[in-house]
Design a protein around this motif. Structure first.
Motif, PDB file in Angstrom:
ATOM      1  N   LEU A   9       0.845  -1.201   0.000  1.00  0.00           N
ATOM      2  CA  LEU A   9       0.000   0.000   0.000  1.00  0.00           C
ATOM      3  C   LEU A   9       0.881   1.253   0.000  1.00  0.00           C
ATOM      4  O   LEU A   9       1.985   1.257   0.544  1.00  0.00           O
ATOM      5  CB  LEU A   9      -0.941  -0.014   1.213  1.00  0.00           C
ATOM      6  N   VAL A  10       0.365   2.294  -0.631  1.00  0.00           N
ATOM      7  CA  VAL A  10       1.112   3.540  -0.799  1.00  0.00           C
ATOM      8  C   VAL A  10       0.326   4.659  -0.119  1.00  0.00           C
ATOM      9  O   VAL A  10      -0.843   4.886  -0.447  1.00  0.00           O
ATOM     10  CB  VAL A  10       1.297   3.863  -2.296  1.00  0.00           C
ATOM     11  N   GLU A  11       0.940   5.329   0.846  1.00  0.00           N
ATOM     12  CA  GLU A  11       0.292   6.463   1.515  1.00  0.00           C
ATOM     13  C   GLU A  11       0.900   7.740   0.948  1.00  0.00           C
ATOM     14  O   GLU A  11       2.046   8.070   1.235  1.00  0.00           O
ATOM     15  CB  GLU A  11       0.483   6.368   3.029  1.00  0.00           C
ATOM     16  N   GLY A  12       0.112   8.423   0.101  1.00  0.00           N
ATOM     17  CA  GLY A  12       0.620   9.586  -0.624  1.00  0.00           C
ATOM     18  C   GLY A  12       0.584  10.881   0.168  1.00  0.00           C
ATOM     19  O   GLY A  12       1.102  11.892  -0.297  1.00  0.00           O
ATOM     20  N   HIS A  13      -0.053  10.875   1.336  1.00  0.00           N
ATOM     21  CA  HIS A  13      -0.004  12.071   2.186  1.00  0.00           C
ATOM     22  C   HIS A  13      -0.075  11.672   3.645  1.00  0.00           C
ATOM     23  O   HIS A  13      -1.150  11.450   4.202  1.00  0.00           O
ATOM     24  CB  HIS A  13      -1.143  13.049   1.859  1.00  0.00           C
ATOM     25  N   CYS A  14       1.113  11.542   4.238  1.00  0.00           N
ATOM     26  CA  CYS A  14       1.196  11.374   5.684  1.00  0.00           C
ATOM     27  C   CYS A  14       2.506  11.984   6.130  1.00  0.00           C
ATOM     28  O   CYS A  14       3.252  12.534   5.321  1.00  0.00           O
ATOM     29  CB  CYS A  14       1.095   9.903   6.090  1.00  0.00           C
ATOM     30  N   HIS A  15       2.743  11.909   7.422  1.00  0.00           N
ATOM     31  CA  HIS A  15       3.938  12.524   8.006  1.00  0.00           C
ATOM     32  C   HIS A  15       4.597  11.518   8.936  1.00  0.00           C
ATOM     33  O   HIS A  15       3.909  10.817   9.672  1.00  0.00           O
ATOM     34  CB  HIS A  15       3.538  13.785   8.777  1.00  0.00           C
ATOM     35  N   LEU A  16       5.931  11.483   8.888  1.00  0.00           N
ATOM     36  CA  LEU A  16       6.663  10.548   9.745  1.00  0.00           C
ATOM     37  C   LEU A  16       6.371  10.788  11.223  1.00  0.00           C
ATOM     38  O   LEU A  16       6.564   9.902  12.047  1.00  0.00           O
ATOM     39  CB  LEU A  16       8.173  10.676   9.492  1.00  0.00           C
ATOM     40  N   LYS A  17       5.888  11.976  11.550  1.00  0.00           N
ATOM     41  CA  LYS A  17       5.546  12.300  12.942  1.00  0.00           C
ATOM     42  C   LYS A  17       4.532  11.324  13.528  1.00  0.00           C
ATOM     43  O   LYS A  17       4.399  11.220  14.747  1.00  0.00           O
ATOM     44  CB  LYS A  17       4.977  13.721  13.043  1.00  0.00           C
ATOM     45  N   GLU A  18       3.801  10.626  12.656  1.00  0.00           N
ATOM     46  CA  GLU A  18       2.887   9.591  13.145  1.00  0.00           C
ATOM     47  C   GLU A  18       3.633   8.638  14.080  1.00  0.00           C
ATOM     48  O   GLU A  18       3.052   8.085  15.003  1.00  0.00           O
ATOM     49  CB  GLU A  18       2.281   8.830  11.951  1.00  0.00           C
ATOM     50  N   GLY A  19       4.938   8.472  13.840  1.00  0.00           N
ATOM     51  CA  GLY A  19       5.733   7.569  14.687  1.00  0.00           C
ATOM     52  C   GLY A  19       6.231   8.204  15.968  1.00  0.00           C
ATOM     53  O   GLY A  19       6.549   7.488  16.923  1.00  0.00           O
ATOM     54  N   PHE A  44     -11.139  10.316  19.449  1.00  0.00           N
ATOM     55  CA  PHE A  44     -11.255   8.897  19.115  1.00  0.00           C
ATOM     56  C   PHE A  44     -10.183   8.081  19.840  1.00  0.00           C
ATOM     57  O   PHE A  44      -9.072   8.561  20.053  1.00  0.00           O
ATOM     58  CB  PHE A  44     -11.089   8.689  17.604  1.00  0.00           C
ATOM     59  N   ASP A  45     -10.515   6.842  20.181  1.00  0.00           N
ATOM     60  CA  ASP A  45      -9.499   5.929  20.709  1.00  0.00           C
ATOM     61  C   ASP A  45      -8.396   5.802  19.659  1.00  0.00           C
ATOM     62  O   ASP A  45      -8.680   5.818  18.459  1.00  0.00           O
ATOM     63  CB  ASP A  45     -10.081   4.530  20.949  1.00  0.00           C
ATOM     64  N   ARG A  46      -7.158   5.630  20.093  1.00  0.00           N
ATOM     65  CA  ARG A  46      -6.072   5.557  19.115  1.00  0.00           C
ATOM     66  C   ARG A  46      -4.953   4.651  19.611  1.00  0.00           C
ATOM     67  O   ARG A  46      -4.592   4.687  20.783  1.00  0.00           O
ATOM     68  CB  ARG A  46      -5.547   6.961  18.852  1.00  0.00           C
ATOM     69  N   ARG A  47      -4.416   3.861  18.679  1.00  0.00           N
ATOM     70  CA  ARG A  47      -3.386   2.871  18.994  1.00  0.00           C
ATOM     71  C   ARG A  47      -2.003   3.476  18.760  1.00  0.00           C
ATOM     72  O   ARG A  47      -1.750   4.074  17.723  1.00  0.00           O
ATOM     73  CB  ARG A  47      -3.579   1.665  18.074  1.00  0.00           C
ATOM     74  N   ASP A  48      -1.097   3.340  19.715  1.00  0.00           N
ATOM     75  CA  ASP A  48       0.256   3.879  19.538  1.00  0.00           C
ATOM     76  C   ASP A  48       1.144   2.838  18.839  1.00  0.00           C
ATOM     77  O   ASP A  48       0.704   1.715  18.581  1.00  0.00           O
ATOM     78  CB  ASP A  48       0.808   4.375  20.889  1.00  0.00           C
ATOM     79  N   ASP A  65      -3.367  11.686   5.971  1.00  0.00           N
ATOM     80  CA  ASP A  65      -2.652  12.814   6.572  1.00  0.00           C
ATOM     81  C   ASP A  65      -2.181  12.483   7.990  1.00  0.00           C
ATOM     82  O   ASP A  65      -2.099  13.366   8.837  1.00  0.00           O
ATOM     83  CB  ASP A  65      -3.510  14.088   6.574  1.00  0.00           C
ATOM     84  N   ALA A  66      -1.897  11.208   8.260  1.00  0.00           N
ATOM     85  CA  ALA A  66      -1.400  10.844   9.591  1.00  0.00           C
ATOM     86  C   ALA A  66      -0.224  11.760   9.959  1.00  0.00           C
ATOM     87  O   ALA A  66       0.587  12.063   9.091  1.00  0.00           O
ATOM     88  CB  ALA A  66      -0.929   9.383   9.576  1.00  0.00           C
ATOM     89  N   PRO A  67      -0.149  12.241  11.201  1.00  0.00           N
ATOM     90  CA  PRO A  67      -0.956  11.867  12.360  1.00  0.00           C
ATOM     91  C   PRO A  67      -2.264  12.638  12.539  1.00  0.00           C
ATOM     92  O   PRO A  67      -2.867  12.528  13.597  1.00  0.00           O
ATOM     93  CB  PRO A  67      -0.006  12.172  13.525  1.00  0.00           C
ATOM     94  N   VAL A  68      -2.710  13.412  11.537  1.00  0.00           N
ATOM     95  CA  VAL A  68      -3.992  14.109  11.687  1.00  0.00           C
ATOM     96  C   VAL A  68      -5.101  13.080  11.920  1.00  0.00           C
ATOM     97  O   VAL A  68      -5.951  13.241  12.800  1.00  0.00           O
ATOM     98  CB  VAL A  68      -4.287  14.994  10.462  1.00  0.00           C
ATOM     99  N   THR A  69      -5.110  12.015  11.106  1.00  0.00           N
ATOM    100  CA  THR A  69      -5.914  10.831  11.425  1.00  0.00           C
ATOM    101  C   THR A  69      -4.962   9.640  11.319  1.00  0.00           C
ATOM    102  O   THR A  69      -3.896   9.749  10.717  1.00  0.00           O
ATOM    103  CB  THR A  69      -7.110  10.642  10.462  1.00  0.00           C
ATOM    104  N   PRO A  70      -5.317   8.487  11.904  1.00  0.00           N
ATOM    105  CA  PRO A  70      -4.362   7.378  11.949  1.00  0.00           C
ATOM    106  C   PRO A  70      -4.017   6.832  10.564  1.00  0.00           C
ATOM    107  O   PRO A  70      -4.865   6.779   9.675  1.00  0.00           O
ATOM    108  CB  PRO A  70      -5.089   6.323  12.787  1.00  0.00           C
ATOM    109  N   LEU A  71      -2.765   6.410  10.414  1.00  0.00           N
ATOM    110  CA  LEU A  71      -2.323   5.769   9.182  1.00  0.00           C
ATOM    111  C   LEU A  71      -3.048   4.439   9.018  1.00  0.00           C
ATOM    112  O   LEU A  71      -3.099   3.635   9.948  1.00  0.00           O
ATOM    113  CB  LEU A  71      -0.810   5.525   9.260  1.00  0.00           C
TER     114      LEU A  71
END
Ligand SMILES: [Zn+2]
Length: 554
Positions: free
Chosen positions: A61-71, A82-86, A455-461
């Motif tokens: 899968l290819v995520e064309g708009h996200c940010h490494l900050k999700e990590g 929303f509940d969210r998994r780290d 747009d993770a981390p705006v919403t989860p990847l």
């Protein structure tokens, strides 16, 4: 020269000539053959690998708009609805009231005190969005209850806004006299009339705080640990290629990226997008910087994208909208950069041969971008440029038709349909325009190359979740936003593989399972084309294969 042939329960190729297969042969990290065993065996000796015999393979899968900050956001306090998994798999429960947010902040502030952290050390939180609390805005009156002495910064989920407490306002020297656009002040009727509320909108206002604390939130410098966390999270979601869609590409950033991605154990290919420098000389210098970096491209690290921004966020009321504006009467949003400057700098990056991705949330911003790009392309035609509008949430059919005529691509923010769909219906856009939010169907009908994103981390990847949003268009309250804009499951799978690969100029290498392409697979327990479309988000991911190396999700 070893060849491995993988047998699978089913292989979804995303190639119309041969949509399904049972075997794929991999040599030197690339796909040698796909089809049945006979077709793979025809290439000579091979090892048969049966580990995927009961699994379904599809292109990585290819995520064309996200940010490494999700990590790395998880170094700070999560305060989302929303509940969210780290990245370690722990689920953080969502906070369902302003009081709950203040209580979590107070708890963290108390812990920082108990640990003996200096009173000047800021408490940083993220993921917050007041729109879920019926539109009540957060102010210093809330945050001062969490701590009157320790500076508090709470970044909104959209990345465009933040709130701070009085201690932080004081330390950043933000007063009633501050004229920077985006520093929100209390209204005339309020006891504190004219004083800053602590809400800061868009980069110019947020910078007043970020410069004091050495950058936080979406602007914090990347670490190697953060990249590794991101790669683990991506593997769990079946993602083999992702963007980091705004990166300063400073010496430090480049060192971190190159160190992390040289390690074969890091299971991700990254395309960092250069955060455009602006102004005549700066844009030229920026373009040269990116072109110099491109000489260092490897399989897993690809420079060459430029990110530009025009407006803010719809749910933050900082997007630029056309008439009739916000449904609840809020004033129009903010130009993050002046349209004339955008056009001039876009032209510099375009003439340098780079691929520009432009953030446009509201329809006025999208229209301004399309107008500007149309003029630039008239002055400096360039076939196959693949410039892309990112988010493009309110683009309508006429604008999509203009985009098609200019060769522009769209990467739409399908996750919004779920995360803010009800708020768009009730507050920001109103019922009729909410129906065309992230209008995937109209984009395809107009012939615009289409991708969808988190747009993770705006919403989860999680591209399968993103695909589910585009297929079902349902909201938490059970509304369906625009039956006519729904994608079929196959169209949605395209929009999380070949679609984004095209916008990244990588569709010749990745995005489908075909001879000659990189051996990138998403390994699934379930068949996304066989499940109920409402269950698409629940399809289980086993792991990934990246350029022929197998990674089981942990
Ligand atoms: Zn973004």
């Amino acid at each position: 020269m070893t060849t491995t042939v993988y047998r699978a329960r089913k292989i979804i190729t995303l190639e119309s000539g041969q949509p399904e297969a049972t075997h794929v042969a991999v040599r030197e990290g690339r796909i040698l053959a796909v089809g049945d065993l006979e077709r793979c065996a025809a290439w000579g000796p091979y090892d048969l690998d049966e580990r995927f015999a009961d699994k379904v393979l599809m292109p990585g899968l290819v995520e064309g708009h996200c940010h490494l900050k999700e990590g790395s956001m998880w170094e700070w306090t999560y305060t989302g609805w929303f509940d969210r998994r780290d990245p370690d798999g722990k689920v953080w429960p969502g906070l369902r009231s302003m009081d709950a947010v203040v209580a979590r902040l107070a708890e963290i502030a108390a812990r920082m005190d108990a640990e003996g952290q200096a009173a000047s050390a800021p408490l940083i939180a993220w993921g917050f969005d007041p729109i879920y609390f019926g539109g009540e805005r957060m102010t210093v009156e809330h945050l001062d209850r969490a701590s009157a002495v320790r500076p508090i910064i709470i970044a909104h989920a959209n990345g465009h806004l933040m709130n701070v407490n009085t201690a932080m306002l004081r330390s950043a020297e933000i007063t009633r006299d501050n004229e920077v656009e985006g520093v929100v002040k209390f209204d005339a009727g309020h006891a504190q009339a004219g004083e800053p509320t602590g809400e800061l909108q868009e980069p110019a206002a947020m910078f007043l705080v970020l410069r004091k604390i050495g950058n936080a939130g979406l602007l914090a410098p990347m670490t190697e640990t953060g990249v590794r966390s991101f790669a683990r999270l991506a593997c769990r979601q079946g993602v083999t290629t992702a963007t980091d869609l705004v990166n300063k590409l400073s010496e430090d950033d480049v060192r971190v990226l190159e160190a992390a991605l040289a390690d074969d154990a890091v299971s991700i290919r990254i395309l960092p997008a250069f955060q455009a420098f602006h102004g005549t000389h700066a844009a030229q210098a920026g373009a040269e910087h990116v072109k110099a970096l491109m000489a260092r491209n490897t399989d897993r690290l690809r420079y060459g994208l430029v990110k530009m921004m025009l407006d803010g966020s719809i749910q933050g009321f900082s997007a630029r909208l056309r008439w009739p504006g916000h449904y609840n009467g809020a004033p129009n949003g903010i130009w993050v950069m002046a349209p004339a400057q955008y056009e001039a700098d876009f032209e510099t990056y375009h003439r340098a041969g780079l691929l520009v991705h432009t953030h446009t949330n509201g329809d006025e911003a999208s229209e301004v971008a399309i107008d500007a790009i149309g003029r630039v392309l008239a002055r400096a035609p360039r076939p196959d440029h693949r410039h892309t509008l990112q988010h493009g949430q309110m683009i309508d059919a006429p604008l999509f038709r203009r985009m098609a005529s200019l060769g522009l691509c769209a990467n739409l923010f399908a996750n919004h349909l779920w995360y803010w769909g009800d708020q768009h219906y009730e507050m920001t856009m109103g019922p009729d325009r909410a129906m065309r939010l992230d209008a995937c169907g109209s984009a395809l009908a107009a012939g615009v190359p289409l991708a969808i994103h988190s747009d993770a981390p705006v919403t989860p990847l999680g591209p399968l979740f993103t695909a589910w949003c585009a297929v079902n268009r349902v909201t938490p309250q059970g509304r369906v936003l625009g039956e006519a804009e729904k994608l079929t499951v196959l169209q949605a799978l395209h929009a999380i593989t070949l679609g984004p690969a095209y916008t990244l100029r990588l569709d010749h290498e990745i995005g489908s399972i075909a001879c000659g392409k990189r051996a990138d697979f998403c390994v699934l327990e379930d068949d996304p084309l066989a499940v109920d479309p409402m269950a698409l988000k629940d399809v289980r991911v086993w792991g990934t294969v990246l350029s022929g190396r197998v990674f089981q999700a942990v």
